[in-house]
Design an enzyme around this catalytic site. Structure first.
Site, short mmCIF file in Angstrom:
data_model
loop_
_atom_site.label_atom_id
_atom_site.label_comp_id
_atom_site.label_asym_id
_atom_site.label_seq_id
_atom_site.Cartn_x
_atom_site.Cartn_y
_atom_site.Cartn_z
N GLU A 96 62.46 76.53 -22.79
CA GLU A 96 63.11 75.23 -22.61
C GLU A 96 62.64 74.50 -21.35
OE1 GLU A 96 67.30 76.02 -22.85
OE2 GLU A 96 67.29 76.11 -25.03
N GLU A 246 66.13 79.36 -31.63
CA GLU A 246 67.41 79.87 -31.14
C GLU A 246 68.54 79.27 -31.96
OE1 GLU A 246 68.27 79.46 -27.00
OE2 GLU A 246 66.27 80.08 -26.36
#
Length: 297
Positions: A96, A246
């Protein structure tokens, strides 16, 4: 070396299971030489739906330094060690990507980027920024000091710097294991990076999806937004399938009180991703952590 001689990272040993391998550049390591680094503390006020404000404090450093060199060294060792592992099907670089730095080193890098973008011509920059309005024209590159006055180009610069860091991290992987694809996980409609630019440098698009099911906005709104982001990730690589990197079988932290998913909701959410073009349904975390920052994730 600044890191342990033989670091251990778990990869999925059970056969025939295969897993993406995640690189640790996003980890906050005590052995990472932070004493030799210059950091900047950023403060921000975040207005919550309740009307209250939360003070956000972030420690950030986005310029080239010991960190990037260490990540390249770690990734080189990991690639050499696991290049023939039967479970290795994908390199997942960092985690991220996001954030920015306003230190003097980064401001100077921004000015260098601007000089290249505008062909070392201040008149071209002043025209592009319409500097005559409110007397914002610049007579010297050194006068460009506050990125907040030029947010569009600043955000382009942050994307450029982030991609440059990703390319440095992934270079040893592509050299040592050219047959293994490389990616990193995107964050929905995160405004801090231009994912259309970033997607050119990954082999497969992927993102982290945590819809707020049964929340105050309603399941229809959550489903529509999630479908929208699934479609964005399908488009990032020209219509090729993406990866749901995710998701959460339970509830996640970060948005106040989350109700538990109703029976069948998790299966429905997972199938929504597949229906929109995902080749995977992966999890963070499958079970709650015993401690640490994301214990309640």
């Amino acid at each position: 070396d600044a890191f342990p001689d033989d670091p251990v990272y778990v990869v999925g040993e059970s056969r025939p299971a295969q897993w993406p391998f995640i690189h640790p550049s996003e980890a906050d390591t005590a052995w990472g030489g932070t004493a030799h680094h210059q950091f900047k503390i950023l403060f921000d006020l975040d207005r919550r739906p309740s009307g209250r404000y939360a003070l956000l404090i972030a420690l950030t450093d986005a310029h080239e330094s010991l960190g990037s060199e260490m990540c390249v060294a770690i990734n080189s060792r990991l690639a050499e060690r696991y290049k023939d592992h039967p479970a290795l099907i994908l390199w997942h670089v960092s985690n991220e990507y996001g954030g920015e730095c306003h230190c003097e080193l980064c401001k100077e890098a921004f000015r260098r980027w601007l000089r290249e973008r505008y062909h070392d011509d201040l008149d071209e920059l002043n025209h592009a920024w319409w500097g005559a309005f409110w007397s914002r024209a610049y007579g010297d590159w050194s006068q460009i000091a506050d990125p907040h006055l030029h947010m569009l180009d600043w955000k382009r610069f942050v994307t450029h710097q982030t991609i440059d860091f990703f390319l440095a991290e992934s270079a040893p992987l592509r050299r040592i294991t050219p047959q293994v694809p490389v990616t990193t996980n995107f964050m929905g409609t995160y405004p801090g990076l231009d994912y259309w630019q970033f997607a050119r440098h990954v082999d497969v698009a992927c993102w982290d999806s945590y819809p707020h099911w049964h929340g105050p906005e309603g399941d229809e709104a959550a489903a529509c937004h999630t479908a929208f982001v699934h479609d964005i990730n399908r488009c990032l690589k020209g219509g090729r399938p993406f990866l749901l990197m995710e998701s959460q079988p339970g509830v996640a932290k970060g948005r106040g009180v989350w109700p538990r998913k109703r029976p069948g909701m998790h299966a429905l959410s997972s199938l929504q991703a597949v229906a929109h073009g995902s080749d995977s349904v992966l999890y963070f975390q499958w079970r709650k952590g015993r401690g640490g920052y994301e214990k309640h994730h």
